[in-house]
Enzyme design. Sequence first.
Site, PDB file in Angstrom:
ATOM      1  N   HIS A 142       0.810  -1.227   0.000  1.00  0.00           N
ATOM      2  CA  HIS A 142       0.000   0.000   0.000  1.00  0.00           C
ATOM      3  C   HIS A 142       0.838   1.270   0.000  1.00  0.00           C
ATOM      4  CE1 HIS A 142       0.281   0.884   4.466  1.00  0.00           C
ATOM      5  NE2 HIS A 142       0.452  -0.413   4.549  1.00  0.00           N
TER       6      HIS A 142
ATOM      7  N   ASP B 127       6.340   2.155   6.193  1.00  0.00           N
ATOM      8  CA  ASP B 127       5.088   1.404   6.130  1.00  0.00           C
ATOM      9  C   ASP B 127       4.151   2.165   5.201  1.00  0.00           C
ATOM     10  OD1 ASP B 127       2.705   0.087   6.564  1.00  0.00           O
ATOM     11  OD2 ASP B 127       2.464   0.782   8.628  1.00  0.00           O
TER      12      ASP B 127
ATOM     13  N   GLU C  99      -5.178   1.089   2.998  1.00  0.00           N
ATOM     14  CA  GLU C  99      -4.825   0.026   3.950  1.00  0.00           C
ATOM     15  C   GLU C  99      -4.854   0.506   5.386  1.00  0.00           C
ATOM     16  OE1 GLU C  99      -2.441  -2.636   6.499  1.00  0.00           O
ATOM     17  OE2 GLU C  99      -2.169  -0.503   6.142  1.00  0.00           O
ATOM     18  N   GLU C 100      -4.359   1.721   5.625  1.00  0.00           N
ATOM     19  CA  GLU C 100      -4.205   2.184   7.013  1.00  0.00           C
ATOM     20  C   GLU C 100      -5.545   2.356   7.729  1.00  0.00           C
ATOM     21  OE1 GLU C 100      -1.592   2.078   8.687  1.00  0.00           O
ATOM     22  OE2 GLU C 100       0.116   2.334   7.340  1.00  0.00           O
TER      23      GLU C 100
ATOM     24  N   ASP D 175       4.135  -6.327   3.496  1.00  0.00           N
ATOM     25  CA  ASP D 175       4.010  -5.212   4.432  1.00  0.00           C
ATOM     26  C   ASP D 175       5.063  -5.388   5.518  1.00  0.00           C
ATOM     27  OD1 ASP D 175       3.059  -2.900   5.680  1.00  0.00           O
ATOM     28  OD2 ASP D 175       0.960  -3.451   5.403  1.00  0.00           O
TER      29      ASP D 175
ATOM     30  N   HIS E 289       4.998   2.965  12.785  1.00  0.00           N
ATOM     31  CA  HIS E 289       4.033   4.055  13.003  1.00  0.00           C
ATOM     32  C   HIS E 289       4.619   5.158  13.873  1.00  0.00           C
ATOM     33  CE1 HIS E 289       0.002   1.992  11.711  1.00  0.00           C
ATOM     34  NE2 HIS E 289       0.933   1.949  10.776  1.00  0.00           N
TER      35      HIS E 289
END
Length: 350
Positions: free
Chosen positions: A74, A191, A225-226, A246, A326
């Site tokens: 993503h 990410d 995706e998130e 991922d 994150h």
Amino acid sequence: MTSLPKVDTNYLTKFLVDLLNTPSPTGRTEDAIAFVEKEFSAFKNLKLSRTRKGALVAKWDGKKNDAPRALTAHVDTLGAMVKEIKSNGRLKITRIGGLILNAVETEGCWIFTPKGEKIRGSLLVDAASGHVYGAKSTETKRDEDHMEIRLDAVTSSEKETRELGINIGDFVAFDPRVEVTNGFLRSRFLDDKACVATIVAAIKTLTESGLSPNQSVTFLISNYEEVGHGAAAGIPSDVHELVAVDMAAVGDGQESDEFHTTLCVKDSGGPYHHELSNKLRLIADASGIPFKTDIYPNYSSDGEAFWRAGGDVAVALIGPGVDASHNYERTHTDALVATTNWIMAYLLTE
Ligand SMILES: [Zn+2]
């Protein structure tokens, strides 16, 4: 052992750095999708299309088509939206995805207005000055109520901020702060841009070596995706196997590290497909790709998004170890090259 063509690490790194520097909070991903699309368009064997939701699809015909495969990664990232324009002209935000506010405190950001302009600012706690607020500036909880964007524009009222063109719902993108040192890549939003880069590098390396996939394969570069539904659409219904690419979660109690690629066998969404996971283990072993096996405690993937949407496929998850996910993330070229090699070996396998 199956020998694989050599990955051009400089190409992989440059593509990744450029993608990281293309802001793409979930919901405002067109620039990043177009960036990947442009790169894909250099590979003439790929047939490109878009989903109506805005994701990018690339199909590569294989030698066989009786058990087609898919890979997904993503381009959307964490970010924010303008929630409220305060009476002092500053902005309250609402988070997009699992943004950790402590991690972006004092970070520079862009606010994208509906007219296509962008305005510069930075995120601060609302009691930022140590000289004015003393202990309160360290003690204030970093939450949406107490964080605000200070604009680099002359405004001290809601009216003046609105006159700048800012509206509720404008997207906010935080600076990625990309650095490459000694093979380490440090940046926000590795990410999942790191994994998009490994897919692109795998396609380039195979193409330039005159190799093509054994089974036809669809690559889905997803864009939601998130927030949990990225790959819910976009995977063709005849696909037998879906490998989500991922990042692997690095931290206390985890097997994953920044130097390895990782097979995730279970995350918050439950176990992945056992036989496909085992197939990937055998492929890695046969190609001499060292990997870790791990379980991610607070995690779900686009593979599971497709499962939940009714996708009838085997799903597995692989990806490079990313420290401080994150947060201010970091990985190493070794993990990216290993992931690229694994993707290539999978595409070439029977
Ligand atoms: Zn991700």
